[in-house]
Scaffold this motif. Structure first.
Motif, PDB file in Angstrom:
ATOM      1  N   CYS A 142     104.879  20.986 -11.751  1.00 48.41           N
ATOM      2  CA  CYS A 142     106.336  21.215 -11.723  1.00 48.41           C
ATOM      3  C   CYS A 142     106.792  21.163 -10.270  1.00 48.41           C
ATOM      4  O   CYS A 142     106.354  21.977  -9.458  1.00 48.41           O
ATOM      5  CB  CYS A 142     106.648  22.586 -12.345  1.00 48.41           C
ATOM      6  N   TYR A 143     107.618  20.202  -9.940  1.00 48.26           N
ATOM      7  CA  TYR A 143     108.024  20.030  -8.555  1.00 48.26           C
ATOM      8  C   TYR A 143     109.196  20.924  -8.167  1.00 48.26           C
ATOM      9  O   TYR A 143     109.589  20.972  -7.014  1.00 48.26           O
ATOM     10  CB  TYR A 143     108.356  18.556  -8.277  1.00 48.26           C
ATOM     11  N   SER A 144     109.724  21.656  -9.121  1.00 46.76           N
ATOM     12  CA  SER A 144     110.789  22.624  -8.850  1.00 46.76           C
ATOM     13  C   SER A 144     111.867  22.031  -7.947  1.00 46.76           C
ATOM     14  O   SER A 144     112.174  22.557  -6.881  1.00 46.76           O
ATOM     15  CB  SER A 144     110.210  23.885  -8.203  1.00 46.76           C
ATOM     16  N   ALA A 197     100.349  23.482  -9.554  1.00 45.40           N
ATOM     17  CA  ALA A 197     101.454  23.309 -10.505  1.00 45.40           C
ATOM     18  C   ALA A 197     102.805  23.172  -9.816  1.00 45.40           C
ATOM     19  O   ALA A 197     103.721  22.560 -10.367  1.00 45.40           O
ATOM     20  CB  ALA A 197     101.490  24.479 -11.484  1.00 45.40           C
ATOM     21  N   HIS A 198     102.938  23.734  -8.613  1.00 45.50           N
ATOM     22  CA  HIS A 198     104.244  23.769  -7.937  1.00 45.50           C
ATOM     23  C   HIS A 198     104.088  23.280  -6.501  1.00 45.50           C
ATOM     24  O   HIS A 198     103.618  24.021  -5.640  1.00 45.50           O
ATOM     25  CB  HIS A 198     104.819  25.188  -7.978  1.00 45.50           C
ATOM     26  N   SER A 201     103.043  30.931 -17.874  1.00 49.12           N
ATOM     27  CA  SER A 201     104.227  31.769 -18.104  1.00 49.12           C
ATOM     28  C   SER A 201     105.206  31.668 -16.935  1.00 49.12           C
ATOM     29  O   SER A 201     106.423  31.572 -17.120  1.00 49.12           O
ATOM     30  CB  SER A 201     103.817  33.226 -18.315  1.00 49.12           C
ATOM     31  N   ILE A 202     104.664  31.692 -15.711  1.00 59.01           N
ATOM     32  CA  ILE A 202     105.516  31.571 -14.520  1.00 59.01           C
ATOM     33  C   ILE A 202     106.243  30.224 -14.535  1.00 59.01           C
ATOM     34  O   ILE A 202     107.463  30.144 -14.290  1.00 59.01           O
ATOM     35  CB  ILE A 202     104.672  31.710 -13.233  1.00 59.01           C
ATOM     36  N   THR A 203     105.499  29.168 -14.838  1.00 62.11           N
ATOM     37  CA  THR A 203     106.072  27.813 -14.871  1.00 62.11           C
ATOM     38  C   THR A 203     107.189  27.724 -15.907  1.00 62.11           C
ATOM     39  O   THR A 203     108.261  27.157 -15.642  1.00 62.11           O
ATOM     40  CB  THR A 203     104.966  26.785 -15.185  1.00 62.11           C
ATOM     41  N   LYS A 254     113.106  27.641 -17.059  1.00 63.47           N
ATOM     42  CA  LYS A 254     114.269  28.247 -17.720  1.00 63.47           C
ATOM     43  C   LYS A 254     115.284  28.764 -16.703  1.00 63.47           C
ATOM     44  O   LYS A 254     116.369  29.201 -17.074  1.00 63.47           O
ATOM     45  CB  LYS A 254     113.813  29.397 -18.631  1.00 63.47           C
ATOM     46  N   GLY A 255     114.914  28.743 -15.421  1.00 60.12           N
ATOM     47  CA  GLY A 255     115.826  29.233 -14.376  1.00 60.12           C
ATOM     48  C   GLY A 255     115.844  30.735 -14.258  1.00 60.12           C
ATOM     49  O   GLY A 255     116.745  31.304 -13.625  1.00 60.12           O
ATOM     50  N   ASP A 256     114.844  31.402 -14.842  1.00 55.28           N
ATOM     51  CA  ASP A 256     114.834  32.870 -14.829  1.00 55.28           C
ATOM     52  C   ASP A 256     114.519  33.450 -13.449  1.00 55.28           C
ATOM     53  O   ASP A 256     115.007  34.519 -13.084  1.00 55.28           O
ATOM     54  CB  ASP A 256     113.815  33.408 -15.835  1.00 55.28           C
ATOM     55  N   ILE A 257     113.669  32.745 -12.686  1.00 62.19           N
ATOM     56  CA  ILE A 257     113.235  33.336 -11.413  1.00 62.19           C
ATOM     57  C   ILE A 257     113.432  32.428 -10.217  1.00 62.19           C
ATOM     58  O   ILE A 257     113.289  32.865  -9.079  1.00 62.19           O
ATOM     59  CB  ILE A 257     111.744  33.760 -11.476  1.00 62.19           C
ATOM     60  N   PHE A 258     113.728  31.146 -10.462  1.00 58.78           N
ATOM     61  CA  PHE A 258     113.878  30.218  -9.338  1.00 58.78           C
ATOM     62  C   PHE A 258     114.717  29.044  -9.807  1.00 58.78           C
ATOM     63  O   PHE A 258     114.325  28.323 -10.715  1.00 58.78           O
ATOM     64  CB  PHE A 258     112.497  29.742  -8.888  1.00 58.78           C
TER      65      PHE A 258
END
Length: 477
Positions: free
Chosen positions: A6-8, A36-37, A403-405, A410-414
């Protein structure tokens, strides 16, 4: 579990991640997050100046193959987006709430650094130690460098528990010291074992041989010690239909039972003079510790209550009201490690874990609009309890990172609107203000090189520095 990278791209700011604890759970979590990020910057914080957690302080010195995983963790540590920050204690050097302000994501993976207790009379007598303390002592953990268990005043040790840690401590007490001399065992422990008077070790379990919690590999190893007399009562090897059902559904339990049965069948009539002895004691649970008449305040034995198994599926041990005493001068309690909570962290004291769903920490704040603590996660023993092997933490970490990903997506934390967080720079600033001397990975490498140099002088892979002062002196040099 496959984690898609996930490149966020939602934010130009780095994703700041802090992992507390540098054992397998911590390093696997860091490794998976970095993969992952691509814009994640991951810092591992640990209270010790030495990384790798139980791989360094828990794995037995005669199991060097298990420690090879530290090579993989060291490669993670050299990633440009990773930092190790040692000698930092969560709760005193820095609070959990402060970490959560500094980072988008905080993953707690600090394991279990305390012990379960029996809660029976006499448990505070001298000569009684937890297996964790004993393991930390022979592995050179700085918290237990002054433990100094008395191995000279008695020829008998009782180990309460029959899991892998129990077998580890029994094996270290019984194994020829010449075989331990070429391992990375702490020098003070090796000296004490050279002078040890211990000749008999009793491994006591509340249930039967079918339910023994060890693995076949560990059992095979202790049964294979040279010139060791092994005693198992034949009556304890009798099985019930419920036992047979357990073995039918659990291959490991069947194999352990078969190894114990084979050891019993090859047993000689008795030990030869001076021969070391290993006694497996089943269907017994400790009722109280007995104080010595000659040495006030010191243990002289354990009163055991005979048990029987009840129930189907998972059989439980129930006391019968029949008691017997087992004399000894050393007791090692191996009934499980226990995690320790910190301020601001939801904690289940009964299970000894942080309440979580797939690594997401459940909130116990009634004012929270969601059921989870935003940006707060757990991995390893703090998440699932003190179970499994080193590799178990890999799958545990993968689940937490997944879970973090998911929460990031979902935009919950970043998200695009996410504010930049200070991360490592902010943490270092706070620690500097508090005069906390941090140990980066490069300083750990100084310790590593010095231990290897000292080890080469005495034919060991390393000679561990055992005190806080020694470790910090070399790290800061």
């Amino acid at each position: 579990m496959f984690l898609r990278r996930c490149y966020s791209s939602f934010s130009s700011h780095p994703l700041r991640v802090c992992v507390v604890g540098s054992g397998p759970a911590g390093f696997y979590t860091a490794e998976k997050m970095l993969k992952a990020h691509q814009n994640a910057e991951v810092d591992i914080v640990d209270r010790l100046p030495t990384p790798f957690g139980l791989v360094r302080s828990g794995v037995a010195p005669d199991h060097p193959e298990t420690k090879i995983v530290t090579n993989q963790f060291s490669r993670v540590a050299h990633n440009d987006r990773f930092s190790y920050i040692g000698n930092v204690t969560l709760g005193s050097s820095i609070s959990l709430s402060e970490l959560r302000d500094l980072y988008h994501v905080v993953v707690l993976a600090y394991g279990a650094e305390s012990d379960r207790a029996f809660g029976i009379p006499g448990e505070d007598l001298s000569g009684i130690h937890s297996a964790r303390e004993f393991v930390w002592w022979y592995n050179g953990h700085p918290d237990c460098s002054n433990l100094a268990p008395d191995l000279k005043s008695t020829d008998t040790a009782v180990v309460l528990g029959q899991g892998n840690v129990a077998l580890d401590v029994a094996r270290l007490l019984l194994r020829p010291t010449t075989e331990l001399a070429t391992t990375d065992i702490a020098s003070s422990a090796l000296d004490a074992l050279y002078e040890s008077s211990i000749r008999k070790v009793y491994l006591v379990g509340r249930r039967g041989p079918v339910q023994a919690a060890c693995t076949a590999k560990e059992l095979r190893e202790i049964l294979g010690i040279k010139d060791l007399y092994i005693h198992i009562q034949n009556v304890d090897l009798l099985t019930t239909p419920a036992d047979e059902e357990e073995m039918k559904s659990n291959r490991i339990r069947r194999r352990v039972y078969e190894l114990l049965s084979k050891a019993a069948s090859s047993e000689t009539s008795g030990p030869s003079p001076g021969q070391r002895e290993l006694h497996f004691v089943f269907y017994r649970k400790p009722d109280k510790f007995v104080e010595s008449n000659e040495k006030s305040g010191h243990v002289a034995g354990v009163q055991l209550e005979k048990t029987v198994l009840r129930g189907t599926g998972i059989q439980t041990a129930v006391g019968t009201g029949q008691f017997e005493e087992l004399g000894c001068g050393l007791v090692l309690k191996s009934i499980g490690y226990k995690s320790v909570p910190v301020d601001g962290l939801p904690f289940d004291h009964h299970k000894g874990i942080v309440p979580n769903v797939m690594g997401r920490v459940l909130s116990n704040n009634p004012e929270e609009t969601t059921q989870f603590e935003r940006g707060l996660y757990v991995s390893g023993w703090l998440k699932r309890g003190p179970t499994g092997i080193v590799a178990t933490n890999l799958y545990c970490a993968e689940e937490t990172v997944a879970s973090i990903t998911e929460d990031i997506k979902k935009g919950d934390i970043f998200s695009a609107n996410a504010l930049a967080k200070p991360g490592k720079d902010g943490l270092i600033h706070i620690l500097d203000d508090r005069n906390v001397k941090i140990v980066p990975f490069s300083s750990w490498e100084k310790i590593d090189n010095e231990e290897k140099r000292l080890g080469s002088l005495v034919g060991k892979p390393r000679e561990k520095l055992q005190s806080w002062n020694e470790l910090l002196r070399v790290a800061m040099s």
